[in-house]
Write an enzyme that holds these catalytic residues in place. Sequence first.
Site, PDB file in Angstrom:
ATOM      1  N   HIS A  48       0.777  -1.112   0.061  1.00 27.13           N
ATOM      2  CA  HIS A  48       0.124   0.116   0.028  1.00 27.13           C
ATOM      3  C   HIS A  48       0.914   1.316   0.133  1.00 27.13           C
ATOM      4  CE1 HIS A  48       0.831  -0.481   4.333  1.00 27.13           C
ATOM      5  NE2 HIS A  48       0.259   0.868   4.457  1.00 27.13           N
ATOM      6  N   ASP A  49       1.963   1.193   0.595  1.00 26.46           N
ATOM      7  CA  ASP A  49       2.727   2.658   0.621  1.00 26.46           C
ATOM      8  C   ASP A  49       3.974   2.587  -0.091  1.00 26.46           C
ATOM      9  OD1 ASP A  49       1.508   4.192   2.402  1.00 26.46           O
ATOM     10  OD2 ASP A  49       2.197   3.339   4.109  1.00 26.46           O
TER      11      ASP A  49
ATOM     12  N   LYS B 158       5.685   5.677  -1.386  1.00 27.25           N
ATOM     13  CA  LYS B 158       6.906   6.535  -0.426  1.00 27.25           C
ATOM     14  C   LYS B 158       8.107   6.356  -0.749  1.00 27.25           C
ATOM     15  CE  LYS B 158       3.649   6.532   3.717  1.00 27.25           C
ATOM     16  NZ  LYS B 158       3.760   6.683   5.140  1.00 27.25           N
TER      17      LYS B 158
END
Length: 100
Positions: free
Chosen positions: A24-25, A28
């Site tokens: 999900h990240d 980043k």
Amino acid sequence: MKKTDKYHLSQDDTFLIETASPLHDIGKISIPNEILNKPGKLTEEEKRIMQDHAVIGAKMLENLLFYKNEPLVKYAREICHYHHERYDGKDYPDGLVGDA
């Protein structure tokens, strides 16, 4: 699956969602370390940059040369893009409201 039948998810679907969720990240990795690791509150500009990670992560998976049409990658792409949306529409990246 135990709480509602609203979404009609199979066990295979739930397995793929569970497996894809840790990505999900992934967006980043494109956020500058000064913002990502900043102690304390972010400025408004820094917040905007940080919020970009959802769209960036989804685009990273969309632009894969291989496997981008695999169900696991499709789920991961959706999760990346929408994991900060809230039912009331007060979050990002699209500000979706309700079941949208």
